[in-house]
Design a protein around this motif. Structure first.
Motif: not given
Length: 308
Positions: A62, A23, A20, A9, A60, A171, A70, A72
């Motif tokens: 993306l 988002l 981390t 990410p 992590h 998510n 997006d 994670d």
């Protein structure tokens, strides 16, 4: 390009080794390092040398979805308390995100976007993912309006120690409306069919996904038995496999499933890294053996199975 969908990410703190991302917070200025950008396009620059897996344990990543935004994705890792796990458990290779899973995710997403009757259409289906690891295909199937999704992995898999649960909750719970209610995770050892989960779900799944689950020859029969047990009448099984473990292993599994009463409805090879000028997949005929093959890392086999 498929491989550029998943990457480290953007980092507000370039010194962090396991970023981390937040988002939901776009207020910070994002810094994408040259290493991140280069890594995302490595498969395009050097397709024959590009890896078949992504991420490091505990990292992590993306996943950039043109349709769903997006995601994670936490890569599974072995907890420190389990540092002395047996070699057999480590061979599960759940602590990566595999390109074969991205193939499934992309196919499902494109079918949903086009509202098509593609083989990848998952709306209204009950889906079982075997050897799910980070469970990216399961997440995308849920977003594509599958009726119910169950992500499974071996009971000793590192995916079940937190990463799979994080990926599902983070998510899907934040969606409006939340989607995590139709997604569950279960430990499952292939071929062991006398536990409560197996007994309650015999013949329950209209779609079964197995992506890069075939490197252990001694488990081919057990995997086929699990598929045979859980598949509903009229259901389909989706097989996606890279050739990083060798073509003979993949061919061997396809021979095994025929012995268990399945037929191959569709099969072809797909280029993982390149498309045509108009963005279509580059495909070629499946072959169990290719003499003098030097570019096997850029191809995968896709097969759809059904009962005889």
């Amino acid at each position: 390009m498929l491989q550029s969908r998943i990457r480290p990410p953007p980092r507000a703190n370039p010194t962090s080794t396991v970023p981390t991302p937040d988002l939901d917070n776009n207020s910070e200025e994002i810094d994408e390092s040259p290493e991140d950008i280069f890594g995302a396009y490595l498969a395009h620059l050097l397709p024959d040398d590009a890896p078949s897996f992504h991420g490091d344990p505990g990292q992590h990543l993306l996943y950039s979805s043109p349709r769903y935004g997006d995601l994670d994705i936490m890569v599974p890792s072995y907890p420190d308390s389990n540092a002395n796990r047996s070699d057999a458990a480590r061979r599960l290779f759940a602590h990566f995100v595999w390109s074969a899973g991205l193939v499934v995710a992309e196919g499902v997403e494109l079918a949903d976007q086009a509202q098509s009757k593609s083989i990848w259409a998952m709306e209204g289906e009950t889906v079982l993912e075997l050897g799910a690891g980070a469970a990216v295909p399961s997440l995308i199937c849920a977003l594509a309006k599958a009726k119910a999704v169950t992500a499974t992995d071996h009971p000793s898999s590192p995916a079940l120690t937190g990463a799979m649960a994080f990926n599902i909750k983070y998510n899907l719970s934040n969606r409006n409306p939340p989607l995590n209610g139709n997604v569950s995770m279960q430990p499952h050892q292939w071929g062991v069919l006398d536990d409560e989960f197996s007994i309650q779900n015999k013949g329950s799944f209209t779609r079964i996904i197995a992506a890069d689950c075939f490197w252990m020859r001694e488990q081919h029969g057990n995997l086929a038995r699990t598929m045979q047990w859980f598949l509903s009448p009229g259901g389909r099984i989706f097989i996606v496999a890279g050739f990083h473990t060798g073509r003979p292993i993949v061919a061997g599994f396809l021979e095994t499933v025929l012995e268990y009463g399945f037929v191959i409805e569709t099969i072809y090879e797909r280029d993982l890294f390149e498309t045509t000028k108009d963005g279509a997949e580059i495909r070629r005929e499946w072959m169990p053996h290719r003499e003098g093959e030097v570019d096997r890392s850029r191809w995968c086999v896709i097969a759809v199975l059904k009962r005889e």
